[in-house]
Design a protein around this motif. Structure first.
Motif, mmCIF file in Angstrom:
data_model
loop_
_atom_site.group_PDB
_atom_site.id
_atom_site.type_symbol
_atom_site.label_atom_id
_atom_site.label_comp_id
_atom_site.label_asym_id
_atom_site.label_seq_id
_atom_site.Cartn_x
_atom_site.Cartn_y
_atom_site.Cartn_z
ATOM 1 N N GLY A 1 23.633 -19.078 51.011
ATOM 2 C CA GLY A 1 24.303 -18.416 52.123
ATOM 3 C C GLY A 1 24.936 -19.415 53.074
ATOM 4 N N ARG A 2 26.085 -19.029 53.618
ATOM 5 C CA ARG A 2 26.765 -19.826 54.644
ATOM 6 C C ARG A 2 26.365 -19.269 56.001
ATOM 7 N NH1 ARG A 2 31.267 -19.405 57.666
ATOM 8 N NH2 ARG A 2 31.911 -17.476 56.652
ATOM 9 N N LEU A 3 25.886 -20.144 56.891
ATOM 10 C CA LEU A 3 25.434 -19.707 58.207
ATOM 11 C C LEU A 3 26.591 -19.198 59.049
ATOM 12 C CD1 LEU A 3 22.841 -21.152 57.365
ATOM 13 C CD2 LEU A 3 22.692 -22.012 59.697
ATOM 14 N N LEU A 4 26.362 -18.035 59.658
ATOM 15 C CA LEU A 4 27.313 -17.463 60.603
ATOM 16 C C LEU A 4 26.810 -17.610 62.031
ATOM 17 C CD1 LEU A 4 28.106 -14.147 58.698
ATOM 18 C CD2 LEU A 4 29.454 -16.262 58.717
ATOM 19 N N SER A 5 25.492 -17.530 62.209
ATOM 20 C CA SER A 5 24.887 -17.718 63.531
ATOM 21 C C SER A 5 23.453 -18.178 63.349
ATOM 22 C CB SER A 5 24.921 -16.413 64.344
ATOM 23 O OG SER A 5 23.918 -15.520 63.908
ATOM 24 N N LEU A 6 22.900 -18.756 64.407
ATOM 25 C CA LEU A 6 21.498 -19.159 64.405
ATOM 26 C C LEU A 6 20.962 -19.104 65.821
ATOM 27 C CD1 LEU A 6 21.176 -22.339 65.571
ATOM 28 C CD2 LEU A 6 22.317 -22.780 63.420
ATOM 29 N N ASP A 7 19.662 -18.904 65.917
ATOM 30 C CA ASP A 7 18.958 -19.086 67.182
ATOM 31 C C ASP A 7 17.554 -19.570 66.858
ATOM 32 O OD1 ASP A 7 17.178 -16.834 66.839
ATOM 33 O OD2 ASP A 7 18.694 -15.517 67.670
ATOM 34 N N TRP A 8 16.886 -20.122 67.830
ATOM 35 C CA TRP A 8 15.563 -20.700 67.606
ATOM 36 C C TRP A 8 14.739 -20.549 68.857
ATOM 37 C CZ3 TRP A 8 20.058 -23.292 68.253
ATOM 38 C CH2 TRP A 8 20.138 -24.159 69.334
ATOM 39 N N ALA A 9 13.416 -20.677 68.668
ATOM 40 C CA ALA A 9 12.481 -20.601 69.787
ATOM 41 C C ALA A 9 12.794 -21.722 70.767
ATOM 42 C CB ALA A 9 11.045 -20.707 69.277
ATOM 43 N N SER A 10 12.757 -21.414 72.045
ATOM 44 C CA SER A 10 13.148 -22.402 73.049
ATOM 45 C C SER A 10 12.187 -23.585 73.124
ATOM 46 C CB SER A 10 13.276 -21.744 74.420
ATOM 47 O OG SER A 10 12.040 -21.156 74.782
ATOM 48 N N ASP A 11 10.919 -23.401 72.800
ATOM 49 C CA ASP A 11 9.964 -24.504 72.870
ATOM 50 C C ASP A 11 9.281 -24.680 71.518
ATOM 51 O OD1 ASP A 11 8.300 -26.523 73.614
ATOM 52 O OD2 ASP A 11 6.989 -25.295 74.854
ATOM 53 N N LEU A 12 10.010 -25.253 70.565
ATOM 54 C CA LEU A 12 9.473 -25.435 69.225
ATOM 55 C C LEU A 12 8.256 -26.353 69.207
ATOM 56 C CD1 LEU A 12 12.673 -25.721 67.020
ATOM 57 C CD2 LEU A 12 11.064 -23.837 67.144
ATOM 58 N N SER A 13 8.155 -27.282 70.165
ATOM 59 C CA SER A 13 7.029 -28.214 70.160
ATOM 60 C C SER A 13 5.713 -27.499 70.440
ATOM 61 C CB SER A 13 7.257 -29.332 71.188
ATOM 62 O OG SER A 13 7.260 -28.787 72.494
ATOM 63 N N ALA A 14 5.754 -26.332 71.058
ATOM 64 C CA ALA A 14 4.535 -25.594 71.374
ATOM 65 C C ALA A 14 4.222 -24.533 70.328
ATOM 66 C CB ALA A 14 4.675 -24.938 72.747
ATOM 67 N N ARG A 15 5.016 -24.447 69.278
ATOM 68 C CA ARG A 15 4.853 -23.381 68.284
ATOM 69 C C ARG A 15 4.540 -23.974 66.922
ATOM 70 N NH1 ARG A 15 8.401 -19.062 69.579
ATOM 71 N NH2 ARG A 15 7.369 -17.906 67.947
ATOM 72 N N GLU A 16 3.701 -23.302 66.191
ATOM 73 C CA GLU A 16 3.365 -23.707 64.830
ATOM 74 C C GLU A 16 4.103 -22.807 63.848
ATOM 75 O OE1 GLU A 16 -0.817 -23.796 63.979
ATOM 76 O OE2 GLU A 16 -1.281 -24.534 65.976
ATOM 77 N N GLY A 17 4.485 -23.366 62.720
ATOM 78 C CA GLY A 17 5.097 -22.577 61.666
ATOM 79 C C GLY A 17 4.037 -22.007 60.736
ATOM 80 N N LEU A 18 4.354 -20.897 60.099
ATOM 81 C CA LEU A 18 3.480 -20.301 59.094
ATOM 82 C C LEU A 18 3.770 -20.987 57.767
ATOM 83 C CD1 LEU A 18 1.390 -18.132 58.384
ATOM 84 C CD2 LEU A 18 3.301 -16.561 57.962
ATOM 85 N N LEU A 19 2.717 -21.426 57.096
ATOM 86 C CA LEU A 19 2.852 -22.125 55.820
ATOM 87 C C LEU A 19 2.174 -21.326 54.716
ATOM 88 C CD1 LEU A 19 1.944 -25.748 56.969
ATOM 89 C CD2 LEU A 19 4.210 -24.721 56.768
ATOM 90 N N PHE A 20 2.604 -21.568 53.483
ATOM 91 C CA PHE A 20 1.975 -20.952 52.320
ATOM 92 C C PHE A 20 1.719 -22.060 51.309
ATOM 93 C CE2 PHE A 20 1.810 -18.390 48.412
ATOM 94 C CZ PHE A 20 0.912 -17.416 48.828
ATOM 95 N N VAL A 21 0.447 -22.255 50.955
ATOM 96 C CA VAL A 21 0.078 -23.284 49.991
ATOM 97 C C VAL A 21 -1.199 -22.846 49.281
ATOM 98 C CG1 VAL A 21 -1.213 -24.713 51.660
ATOM 99 C CG2 VAL A 21 -0.237 -25.782 49.624
ATOM 100 N N GLN A 22 -1.256 -23.101 47.989
ATOM 101 C CA GLN A 22 -2.393 -22.748 47.142
ATOM 102 C C GLN A 22 -2.780 -21.277 47.281
ATOM 103 O OE1 GLN A 22 -5.204 -25.824 48.262
ATOM 104 N NE2 GLN A 22 -4.411 -27.159 46.656
ATOM 105 N N GLY A 23 -1.749 -20.417 47.357
ATOM 106 C CA GLY A 23 -1.975 -18.981 47.387
ATOM 107 C C GLY A 23 -2.480 -18.428 48.706
#
Length: 188
Positions: free
Chosen positions: A149-171
């Motif tokens: 996909g070609r990006l048309l727009s994006l936005d992100w959390a204003s304070d990424l340093s205070a947020r954790e991402g959800l990960l998936f590993v080993q099921g």
């Protein structure tokens, strides 16, 4: 020989046919978790961990979809959204991975989202990042199709340093505490 090293071994045709073995082995590579969505008269969403960036110029992303999935038919309409989930959104990931969830707009009942400002695809509230995309290319990927996909727009959390991402590993879903300090901005 280092006892912690992995001995290479040739895959047999039985190994290649063993989907459980392949899934378990592929699952050793941790990934982020996204929800891919399409809008329109029949909105649809699905959890995907095959998401990755492809290019900065032009800005491209990709993910893979099983050819039997409902989303496979819907994504071909040309426009879609991607929401990169935060650690606290495991329930959202599980909901959109559940094959028994309602279809159409009802699958978004109880899920906080906003329609994307350009294409109207549902974008998950509280996600770390959200993208609106136009289908750019597809490639054969065996029992999956690779959608670029070609990006048309994006936005992100204003304070990424205070947020954790959800990960998936080993099921399993997991989270990783963010590092302190400024993120890297260059390339290797």
């Amino acid at each position: 020989m280092n006892v912690n090293s992995v001995e290479p071994r040739e895959m047999t045709s039985a190994d290649m046919a063993d989907a459980a073995l392949l899934r378990r082995t592929f699952g050793t590579f941790g990934t982020g978790v996204t929800v891919v969505t399409v809008g329109g008269r029949t909105p649809h969403g699905m959890t995907a961990n095959s998401f990755t960036s492809v290019s900065l110029r032009p800005p491209l992303i990709l993910f893979c979809i099983d050819r039997q999935a409902i989303m496979h038919r819907r994504i071909r309409l040309g426009f879609f959204g991607v929401s990169v989930l935060a650690a606290h959104q495991e329930g959202v990931a599980r909901h959109f991975a559940d094959l028994q969830r309602p279809l159409g707009a009802k699958q978004f009942d109880g899920i906080a989202y906003e329609p994307g400002r350009l294409i109207g695809a549902p974008l998950i509230s509280g996600a770390l990042a959200r993208f609106e995309c136009e289908l750019w290319r597809t490639c054969d990927g065996g029992d999956h199709t690779i959608f670029i996909g070609r990006l048309l727009s994006l936005d992100w959390a204003s304070d990424l340093s205070a947020r954790e991402g959800l990960l998936f590993v080993q099921g399993r879903f997991r989270s990783l505490a963010p590092e302190t300090g400024a993120p890297e901005t260059g390339s290797a």
